[in-house]
Design a protein around this motif. Sequence first.
Motif, mmCIF file in Angstrom:
data_model
loop_
_atom_site.group_PDB
_atom_site.id
_atom_site.type_symbol
_atom_site.label_atom_id
_atom_site.label_comp_id
_atom_site.label_asym_id
_atom_site.label_seq_id
_atom_site.Cartn_x
_atom_site.Cartn_y
_atom_site.Cartn_z
ATOM 1 N N LEU A 213 64.703 72.675 12.857
ATOM 2 C CA LEU A 213 64.330 71.286 13.153
ATOM 3 C C LEU A 213 64.953 70.822 14.459
ATOM 4 O O LEU A 213 64.341 70.086 15.228
ATOM 5 N N GLU A 214 66.195 71.272 14.692
ATOM 6 C CA GLU A 214 66.899 70.911 15.925
ATOM 7 C C GLU A 214 66.107 71.393 17.139
ATOM 8 O O GLU A 214 65.887 70.647 18.099
ATOM 9 N N ALA A 215 65.653 72.635 17.074
ATOM 10 C CA ALA A 215 64.929 73.223 18.201
ATOM 11 C C ALA A 215 63.585 72.542 18.423
ATOM 12 O O ALA A 215 63.103 72.446 19.548
ATOM 13 N N ARG A 216 62.965 72.036 17.339
ATOM 14 C CA ARG A 216 61.647 71.414 17.438
ATOM 15 C C ARG A 216 61.701 70.053 18.117
ATOM 16 O O ARG A 216 60.710 69.593 18.691
ATOM 17 N N GLY A 217 62.830 69.352 17.973
ATOM 18 C CA GLY A 217 62.899 68.006 18.530
ATOM 19 C C GLY A 217 62.131 67.025 17.660
ATOM 20 O O GLY A 217 61.582 67.404 16.622
ATOM 21 N N THR A 218 62.098 65.753 18.076
ATOM 22 C CA THR A 218 61.486 64.736 17.214
ATOM 23 C C THR A 218 60.216 64.141 17.814
ATOM 24 O O THR A 218 59.659 63.185 17.272
ATOM 25 N N ASP A 219 59.726 64.701 18.919
ATOM 26 C CA ASP A 219 58.561 64.110 19.593
ATOM 27 C C ASP A 219 57.355 63.991 18.675
ATOM 28 O O ASP A 219 56.689 62.951 18.624
ATOM 29 N N GLU A 220 57.093 65.081 17.934
ATOM 30 C CA GLU A 220 55.883 65.078 17.105
ATOM 31 C C GLU A 220 55.965 64.029 16.010
ATOM 32 O O GLU A 220 54.987 63.332 15.723
ATOM 33 N N ILE B 17 54.158 62.328 7.277
ATOM 34 C CA ILE B 17 54.829 62.983 8.400
ATOM 35 C C ILE B 17 55.479 64.271 7.929
ATOM 36 O O ILE B 17 55.321 65.331 8.539
ATOM 37 N N PHE B 18 56.189 64.169 6.800
ATOM 38 C CA PHE B 18 56.902 65.353 6.329
ATOM 39 C C PHE B 18 55.915 66.477 5.992
ATOM 40 O O PHE B 18 56.095 67.615 6.393
ATOM 41 N N ARG B 19 54.862 66.124 5.275
ATOM 42 C CA ARG B 19 53.940 67.158 4.787
ATOM 43 C C ARG B 19 53.086 67.740 5.916
ATOM 44 O O ARG B 19 52.882 68.945 5.994
ATOM 45 N N ARG B 20 52.621 66.881 6.823
ATOM 46 C CA ARG B 20 51.655 67.341 7.827
ATOM 47 C C ARG B 20 52.319 67.778 9.130
ATOM 48 O O ARG B 20 51.787 68.626 9.840
ATOM 49 N N VAL B 21 53.460 67.171 9.485
ATOM 50 C CA VAL B 21 54.059 67.452 10.794
ATOM 51 C C VAL B 21 55.275 68.387 10.668
ATOM 52 O O VAL B 21 55.344 69.420 11.323
ATOM 53 N N THR B 22 56.218 68.018 9.816
ATOM 54 C CA THR B 22 57.483 68.753 9.762
ATOM 55 C C THR B 22 57.376 70.045 8.963
ATOM 56 O O THR B 22 57.792 71.104 9.418
ATOM 57 N N PHE B 23 56.802 69.944 7.763
ATOM 58 C CA PHE B 23 56.826 71.081 6.849
ATOM 59 C C PHE B 23 56.227 72.369 7.424
ATOM 60 O O PHE B 23 56.804 73.443 7.259
ATOM 61 N N PRO B 24 55.075 72.285 8.123
ATOM 62 C CA PRO B 24 54.513 73.544 8.653
ATOM 63 C C PRO B 24 55.484 74.311 9.556
ATOM 64 O O PRO B 24 55.432 75.538 9.604
ATOM 65 N N HIS B 25 56.381 73.607 10.231
ATOM 66 C CA HIS B 25 57.318 74.294 11.123
ATOM 67 C C HIS B 25 58.455 74.965 10.380
ATOM 68 O O HIS B 25 59.036 75.927 10.866
ATOM 69 N N ILE B 26 58.824 74.405 9.231
ATOM 70 C CA ILE B 26 60.022 74.916 8.573
ATOM 71 C C ILE B 26 59.713 75.772 7.354
ATOM 72 O O ILE B 26 60.616 76.243 6.685
ATOM 73 N N GLN C 272 57.742 61.255 16.121
ATOM 74 C CA GLN C 272 57.638 59.923 16.725
ATOM 75 C C GLN C 272 56.194 59.575 17.028
ATOM 76 O O GLN C 272 55.745 58.454 16.790
ATOM 77 N N ALA C 273 55.447 60.574 17.509
ATOM 78 C CA ALA C 273 54.022 60.340 17.777
ATOM 79 C C ALA C 273 53.302 59.973 16.490
ATOM 80 O O ALA C 273 52.481 59.042 16.458
ATOM 81 N N ALA C 274 53.661 60.685 15.405
ATOM 82 C CA ALA C 274 53.017 60.415 14.116
ATOM 83 C C ALA C 274 53.319 58.998 13.639
ATOM 84 O O ALA C 274 52.447 58.307 13.110
ATOM 85 N N VAL C 275 54.572 58.556 13.857
ATOM 86 C CA VAL C 275 54.934 57.190 13.454
ATOM 87 C C VAL C 275 54.089 56.178 14.227
ATOM 88 O O VAL C 275 53.540 55.239 13.654
ATOM 89 N N LEU C 276 53.955 56.428 15.530
ATOM 90 C CA LEU C 276 53.193 55.487 16.361
ATOM 91 C C LEU C 276 51.735 55.422 15.930
ATOM 92 O O LEU C 276 51.075 54.407 16.064
ATOM 93 N N MET C 277 51.255 56.553 15.382
ATOM 94 C CA MET C 277 49.868 56.544 14.909
ATOM 95 C C MET C 277 49.762 56.000 13.497
ATOM 96 O O MET C 277 48.702 56.044 12.886
ATOM 97 N N GLY C 278 50.895 55.542 12.962
ATOM 98 C CA GLY C 278 50.854 54.829 11.689
ATOM 99 C C GLY C 278 51.077 55.663 10.448
ATOM 100 O O GLY C 278 50.774 55.218 9.344
ATOM 101 N N ALA C 279 51.587 56.897 10.605
ATOM 102 C CA ALA C 279 51.792 57.731 9.421
ATOM 103 C C ALA C 279 53.055 57.315 8.682
ATOM 104 O O ALA C 279 54.022 56.884 9.286
ATOM 105 N N GLY C 280 53.032 57.446 7.369
ATOM 106 C CA GLY C 280 54.207 57.140 6.549
ATOM 107 C C GLY C 280 55.095 58.363 6.413
ATOM 108 O O GLY C 280 54.762 59.452 6.903
ATOM 109 N N PHE C 281 56.228 58.208 5.703
ATOM 110 C CA PHE C 281 57.212 59.278 5.594
ATOM 111 C C PHE C 281 56.626 60.563 5.016
ATOM 112 O O PHE C 281 56.769 61.635 5.580
ATOM 113 N N PHE C 282 55.929 60.433 3.884
ATOM 114 C CA PHE C 282 55.469 61.644 3.212
ATOM 115 C C PHE C 282 54.380 62.350 3.999
ATOM 116 O O PHE C 282 54.321 63.571 4.031
#
Lengths: 277, 283
Positions: free
Chosen positions: B167-174, B188-197, B176-186
Motif C-alpha cells: 500500500l505504501e508503494a501504491r500511494g493514495t492518488d487512486e 473504494i476498498f473493494r474496487r480500488v485498493t483490494f485488487p492491488h493487495i 483520492q480520485a475515487a473520493v472526489l468521484m463520490g465513492a464511499g469507503f467500501f
Amino acid sequence: MRARGKKAIIPGFGCSMGLTVAFVSLLILIPMASIVLEATRLGLSGFVRTVTDARVLAGYRVSFTCAFAAALLNCFFGLLLAWVLVRYRFPGRRLMDGLIELPFALPTAVAGIALTALYSDKGWIGSLFAPAGIKIAYAQAGIIIALTFVTIPFVVRTVQPVLEQLDKSYEEAGRILGASKTRIFFRIVFPEITPALLTGFGLAFARALGEYGSVVFIAGNMPFKTEIAPLLIMSKLEGFSYGEATAVALVMLAASFVIMFCINRVQAHASGFAGEL
Amino acid sequence: MSGKGKNAPRGASLWVPRLFIGISALFAAVMLILPLAVVLTEAFSSGLQVFLRAVSDIYARKALFLTLEATAASVFLNTVFGLAAAWVVTRYSFAGKGVLTTLIDIPFAVSPVIAGMIFILTFGRLSWLHPVLEEHGIRIVFATPGIILATVFVTIPFVAREVIPVLEARGTDEEQAAVLMGAGFFTIFRRVTFPHIRWALLYSVILCAARAMGEFGAVSVVSGHLRGKTNTLPLHVEILYSEYQFTAAFAVSSLLVAGAVIILTARNIVEFAARKEDSLNVH
C-alpha cells in the motif's frame, strides 16, 4: 486522535483506527504490560538474584552461543544458497527455491522430533558420527543443528532479492579491468549485499534465541550443559514461580529489542546510502 | 590485459558453479529433505495399521480439531486487524504512527515461551483479573481461549507486515480520485485498493496459517496439557513422544508434514502468480 493533512479526505479513518488501537491494546499492550507489573512486584534485588543464579547464567550462555553459531552457519550457507539460486540455472532449481521456506511451514515440534531421530546415535546421520565418538543429539551440536534448521529462510530470503537487483555492469567493469572472480565478489558484490546479510543474521539470531519447540527434543535439557533459557522460563512457569520466570524473560526481551534496534539501524543506514546515489 | 577466464579451458570455469550447486544441493538435501523423509519412514515403520490407529485416535482427532479452530481464529482476526492497521498506517498521517508500527512487530521479537507467559501473567491465578474472571466462571489460561489468544498473538504481524509495503508503494492518488468521484469507503476498498493487495494478502494469510498450525512454545505454556481438551496437534505429538509412543508421534507428525507441504505448494503458486501479474503490469 485525528488524521492530518491532505490524506484525511479518504474515508474510514475512525473505524480502522478504532479497530487497530483496540486490537493492539487488548492483545499486545495489556499482556506486555503484565510483564512490567510482575517485574515491579519482584523488585530489583529479586531480579538480580534470579538472573545471576548459576543455572540461569549457564542457560543464557547456552542460548546465546548456540543461537550465534546457528546464525553464523546460516550466513555462510544462506549466502551460498541465495547466490546459487540467483546466478545459476540447473535442474531442480525451482524445487530448491520452493523448499527454502519449509522451516516456516513445518511445525517446530515436528522438526524437533525429526532431527532428534536423524541425529541420535542410531539415526541415519548420527550413526555415521557415533563410531568416532561424536555425539550430536543430546549435546550442544544438536541444539545448533535445530536452530540452524529453523532459521534457514532468513538469510536466503533477505540476500536473494538484493542479488537479483544488483546491477551487473559493475561486475563487468571489474572483469574488463582484469579483476579475478574472487576479487570481484569481495570488492564489488559483497559490499552491496552486506546490509542484507547483516539483517538476515540479526533476524536469524533473534529467532534462534527465543526458539523452543525444535530444541527441547534434541537438546537433552541437562542443566548447565544443554538447557536453554526459554526452557528455564518454561520450567519456572510450570513451578508457578512467575516472578523468576519474568526475570529470566526480561533479559531475553532486552536482548531481542537490542537486536531489532541494530537491524533497524543497519536498514536505515543502507537505505540512506541508496537515497544518496 | 586479457581476462583469465576467457583463456582458461571451459572445464575450469564450470568447476566453481558445479561445486557451489553441489554444496547447496547437499545442504538442502540433508537439512530440508531428510527431516521430512525420516518423519514419513518412522510413521509407517510399524505398518499401515498402526499408522491408521494413531491418526484416528480420539485424542488425535480432538487435537486436530482444536488446531484447526485456533488456526481459523488466528487467520480471521489477523486478516481483519492486518487490513485495518495497514489502511490506517498508509492512508493517513497521525501522531504516534511509528509507535504503532513498532508495537505491531513486537510478537516477532518475542520468544514463543514469553508470548505464552504474558497471557499466564495477565489471566492466570496470580493476576488481578483472576478474581473477576473466576466470578463469571470464565477460564482463559489452561483452556481453549488461552490457546486461541496465544496463537493469535504470535501471528499478529504477518498480514500487516506484508500488506503495508504494498500500500505504501501504491500511494493514495487512486483512492483520492475515487473520493472526489463520490465513492464511499467500501466501494473504494473493494474496487480500488483490494485488487492491488490481493496477492500480498493471500501470501500473508498462507504464512499466518502455517505459523498458527505449528505454534508450539506459546501454546504449550498456556495449555496445561489437558488431553482431549487443550491439546493441539503439535502438543499431542510431544505427549506421544514423551510417552515413548514414537511411531504414533511420527504418524501424527506426518499429518502436519502433509499440512506443511500443502502450505509450501500454495505459497509457491501464489508467488508465481503474483510475479507473473507484476511483470504483465510493468511491461
